[in-house]
Design an enzyme around this catalytic site. Structure first.
Site, PDB file in Angstrom:
ATOM      1  N   THR A   9      29.253  -1.389   6.517  1.00 20.87           N
ATOM      2  CA  THR A   9      30.351  -0.557   6.015  1.00 20.87           C
ATOM      3  C   THR A   9      31.682  -1.202   6.309  1.00 20.87           C
ATOM      4  O   THR A   9      31.819  -1.940   7.286  1.00 20.87           O
ATOM      5  CB  THR A   9      30.332   0.858   6.668  1.00 20.87           C
ATOM      6  OG1 THR A   9      31.382   1.641   6.081  1.00 20.87           O
ATOM      7  CG2 THR A   9      30.533   0.834   8.168  1.00 20.87           C
ATOM      8  N   GLY A  10      32.649  -0.921   5.470  1.00 24.44           N
ATOM      9  CA  GLY A  10      34.005  -1.383   5.731  1.00 24.44           C
ATOM     10  C   GLY A  10      34.875  -0.220   6.179  1.00 24.44           C
ATOM     11  O   GLY A  10      36.091  -0.359   6.310  1.00 24.44           O
ATOM     12  N   ASN A  11      34.259   0.935   6.393  1.00 24.98           N
ATOM     13  CA  ASN A  11      34.992   2.157   6.694  1.00 24.98           C
ATOM     14  C   ASN A  11      34.903   2.478   8.200  1.00 24.98           C
ATOM     15  O   ASN A  11      33.853   2.887   8.696  1.00 24.98           O
ATOM     16  CB  ASN A  11      34.391   3.290   5.842  1.00 24.98           C
ATOM     17  CG  ASN A  11      35.121   4.609   6.022  1.00 24.98           C
ATOM     18  OD1 ASN A  11      35.569   4.933   7.107  1.00 24.98           O
ATOM     19  ND2 ASN A  11      35.206   5.366   4.949  1.00 24.98           N
ATOM     20  N   ASP A  67      26.129   6.057   1.913  1.00 23.63           N
ATOM     21  CA  ASP A  67      26.955   6.213   0.723  1.00 23.63           C
ATOM     22  C   ASP A  67      27.224   7.698   0.522  1.00 23.63           C
ATOM     23  O   ASP A  67      26.295   8.503   0.496  1.00 23.63           O
ATOM     24  CB  ASP A  67      26.302   5.611  -0.514  1.00 23.63           C
ATOM     25  CG  ASP A  67      27.358   5.338  -1.570  1.00 23.63           C
ATOM     26  OD1 ASP A  67      28.051   4.309  -1.461  1.00 23.63           O
ATOM     27  OD2 ASP A  67      27.533   6.177  -2.488  1.00 23.63           O
ATOM     28  N   PHE A 142      39.152  10.960   7.847  1.00 17.77           N
ATOM     29  CA  PHE A 142      39.563   9.977   6.840  1.00 17.77           C
ATOM     30  C   PHE A 142      39.254  10.531   5.453  1.00 17.77           C
ATOM     31  O   PHE A 142      38.678  11.621   5.308  1.00 17.77           O
ATOM     32  CB  PHE A 142      38.835   8.645   7.086  1.00 17.77           C
ATOM     33  CG  PHE A 142      37.337   8.749   6.930  1.00 17.77           C
ATOM     34  CD1 PHE A 142      36.723   8.467   5.717  1.00 17.77           C
ATOM     35  CD2 PHE A 142      36.539   9.145   7.994  1.00 17.77           C
ATOM     36  CE1 PHE A 142      35.346   8.580   5.571  1.00 17.77           C
ATOM     37  CE2 PHE A 142      35.160   9.260   7.860  1.00 17.77           C
ATOM     38  CZ  PHE A 142      34.561   8.973   6.647  1.00 17.77           C
ATOM     39  N   GLY A 143      39.613   9.770   4.443  1.00 15.27           N
ATOM     40  CA  GLY A 143      39.265  10.105   3.062  1.00 15.27           C
ATOM     41  C   GLY A 143      39.696  11.509   2.656  1.00 15.27           C
ATOM     42  O   GLY A 143      40.869  11.882   2.766  1.00 15.27           O
ATOM     43  N   ASP A 145      38.965  14.320   4.084  1.00 15.51           N
ATOM     44  CA  ASP A 145      38.913  15.305   5.177  1.00 15.51           C
ATOM     45  C   ASP A 145      40.071  16.310   5.187  1.00 15.51           C
ATOM     46  O   ASP A 145      39.849  17.485   5.478  1.00 15.51           O
ATOM     47  CB  ASP A 145      38.814  14.596   6.537  1.00 15.51           C
ATOM     48  CG  ASP A 145      37.404  14.080   6.803  1.00 15.51           C
ATOM     49  OD1 ASP A 145      36.470  14.520   6.110  1.00 15.51           O
ATOM     50  OD2 ASP A 145      37.238  13.236   7.702  1.00 15.51           O
ATOM     51  N   LYS A 165      33.342  17.628  13.694  1.00 15.66           N
ATOM     52  CA  LYS A 165      32.998  17.259  12.317  1.00 15.66           C
ATOM     53  C   LYS A 165      31.544  16.786  12.254  1.00 15.66           C
ATOM     54  O   LYS A 165      30.795  17.173  11.362  1.00 15.66           O
ATOM     55  CB  LYS A 165      33.948  16.169  11.792  1.00 15.66           C
ATOM     56  CG  LYS A 165      33.616  15.781  10.369  1.00 15.66           C
ATOM     57  CD  LYS A 165      34.437  14.636   9.805  1.00 15.66           C
ATOM     58  CE  LYS A 165      33.812  14.168   8.500  1.00 15.66           C
ATOM     59  NZ  LYS A 165      34.391  12.924   7.980  1.00 15.66           N
ATOM     60  N   HIS A 170      27.902  16.451   6.428  1.00 18.05           N
ATOM     61  CA  HIS A 170      26.924  15.741   5.609  1.00 18.05           C
ATOM     62  C   HIS A 170      26.390  14.503   6.339  1.00 18.05           C
ATOM     63  O   HIS A 170      25.201  14.287   6.448  1.00 18.05           O
ATOM     64  CB  HIS A 170      27.617  15.344   4.297  1.00 18.05           C
ATOM     65  CG  HIS A 170      29.026  14.832   4.517  1.00 18.05           C
ATOM     66  ND1 HIS A 170      30.017  15.652   4.983  1.00 18.05           N
ATOM     67  CD2 HIS A 170      29.559  13.597   4.439  1.00 18.05           C
ATOM     68  CE1 HIS A 170      31.125  14.936   5.138  1.00 18.05           C
ATOM     69  NE2 HIS A 170      30.874  13.686   4.828  1.00 18.05           N
TER      70      HIS A 170
HETATM   71  P1  ITT Z   1      31.684   1.738   2.686  1.00 17.32           P
HETATM   72  O1  ITT Z   1      31.162   1.804   1.272  1.00 17.32           O
HETATM   73  O2  ITT Z   1      32.213   0.388   3.065  1.00 17.32           O
HETATM   74  O3  ITT Z   1      30.712   2.271   3.689  1.00 17.32           O
HETATM   75  P2  ITT Z   1      33.594   3.686   1.672  1.00 17.32           P
HETATM   76  O4  ITT Z   1      34.800   4.305   2.273  1.00 17.32           O
HETATM   77  O5  ITT Z   1      33.768   2.980   0.355  1.00 17.32           O
HETATM   78  O6  ITT Z   1      32.973   2.727   2.790  1.00 17.32           O
HETATM   79  P3  ITT Z   1      31.809   5.635   0.419  1.00 17.32           P
HETATM   80  O7  ITT Z   1      31.684   4.888  -0.854  1.00 17.32           O
HETATM   81  O8  ITT Z   1      30.578   6.203   1.012  1.00 17.32           O
HETATM   82  O9  ITT Z   1      32.464   4.764   1.579  1.00 17.32           O
HETATM   83  O10 ITT Z   1      32.856   6.816   0.293  1.00 17.32           O
HETATM   84  C1  ITT Z   1      33.376   7.254  -0.932  1.00 17.32           C
HETATM   85  C2  ITT Z   1      34.722   7.878  -0.696  1.00 17.32           C
HETATM   86  O11 ITT Z   1      34.553   9.120  -0.024  1.00 17.32           O
HETATM   87  C3  ITT Z   1      35.683   7.056   0.132  1.00 17.32           C
HETATM   88  O12 ITT Z   1      36.976   7.173  -0.423  1.00 17.32           O
HETATM   89  C4  ITT Z   1      35.628   7.678   1.508  1.00 17.32           C
HETATM   90  O13 ITT Z   1      36.864   7.592   2.177  1.00 17.32           O
HETATM   91  C5  ITT Z   1      35.300   9.135   1.172  1.00 17.32           C
HETATM   92  N1  ITT Z   1      34.468   9.724   2.218  1.00 17.32           N
HETATM   93  C6  ITT Z   1      33.235   9.309   2.619  1.00 17.32           C
HETATM   94  N2  ITT Z   1      32.792  10.053   3.645  1.00 17.32           N
HETATM   95  C7  ITT Z   1      33.755  10.978   3.888  1.00 17.32           C
HETATM   96  C8  ITT Z   1      33.915  11.991   4.842  1.00 17.32           C
HETATM   97  O14 ITT Z   1      32.992  12.236   5.769  1.00 17.32           O
HETATM   98  N3  ITT Z   1      35.035  12.720   4.818  1.00 17.32           N
HETATM   99  C9  ITT Z   1      35.997  12.486   3.911  1.00 17.32           C
HETATM  100  N4  ITT Z   1      35.940  11.530   2.988  1.00 17.32           N
HETATM  101  C10 ITT Z   1      34.836  10.774   2.975  1.00 17.32           C
END
Ligand code: ITT
Length: 193
Positions: A9-11, A67, A142-143, A145, A165, A170
């Site tokens: 992952t890059g996250n 994912d 993040f994202g 949230d 969280k 999920h």
């Molecule tokens: P990797 O594919 O490198 O693991 P990513 O951030 O691209 O990282 P995803 O494709 O799984 O990961 O995530 C899709 C989007 O949803 C991305 O913009 C994330 O920031 C967001 N996301 C994933 N999990 C989340 C969470 O638990 N809470 C809030 N946003 C989330």
């Protein structure tokens, strides 16, 4: 018993959440700097499965891939598997704009988790449903949230600690299902790491 596992992952937020949960099972999670293959598919489980198989073919060490997508009811499940692209291009502000005046604010996060080793790939899924807030709140996580309020709560995920969280999310659900299964697998292999 401690064992080590890789996550592709890059996250960094995802990594931190997963590390905390898996540590409870004695699994030390390490990020691996290889590219995650992102195929286009409607199903996050399938996307994770393909990415895990591809990563294993290069790394040759046990690994997991997560994912995740946010499925908004009023948008017929969009952005779902396109959540990353949507967040980059449209953003939280754009999402809230699309939801202006919309009474049905229901949404679910869905995580597809895939584990790969020399025996093949095994998948797990976790879901958390709730509602889209009227405005972003909180600075944790993040994202999406700041705009997601899980069922039974008044706070967004971004207003919770990572531990809170993880208990409701999920990702937490998918990872705990995986960890239960993986612990059994390790036991059946006599603690091999
Ligand atoms: P990797 O594919 O490198 O693991 P990513 O951030 O691209 O990282 P995803 O494709 O799984 O990961 O995530 C899709 C989007 O949803 C991305 O913009 C994330 O920031 C967001 N996301 C994933 N999990 C989340 C969470 O638990 N809470 C809030 N946003 C989330």
């Amino acid at each position: 018993m401690e064992t080590e596992l890789y996550i592709v992952t890059g996250n960094a937020g995802k990594l931190r959440e997963a590390q905390l949960i898996l540590a409870e099972y004695g699994i030390r999670l390490r990020q691996v700097p290889i590219e995650k293959l992102e195929v286009q598919d409607d199903d996050v489980v399938r996307i994770a499965e393909v990415a895990a198989r591809d990563a294993y073919s290069r790394l040759r060490a046990p690994l997991i891939v997560d994912d995740t997508g946010l499925y908004v009811e009023a948008l017929n499940g969009f952005p779902g598997p396109y959540s990353s692209y949507f967040l980059e291009r449209v953003g939280l502000k754009g999402l809230l704009k699309l939801m202006e005046g919309v009474a049905n604010r229901g949404a679910c996060f869905r995580t597809g988790l895939a584990y790969a080793d020399e025996g093949g790939v095994r998948t797990f899924v976790g879901e958390a449903c709730g509602t889209i807030a009227e405005a972003p709140r909180g600075s944790n996580g993040f994202g999406y949230d700041p705009v997601f309020i899980p069922e039974g709560e008044t706070r967004t995920f971004a207003e919770m600690s990572v531990e809170e969280k993880d208990r409701l999310s999920h990702r937490g659900r998918a990872l705990r299902a995986f960890a239960e299964w993986y612990s059994q697998l390790l036991l059946s292999q006599g603690g091999k790491t």
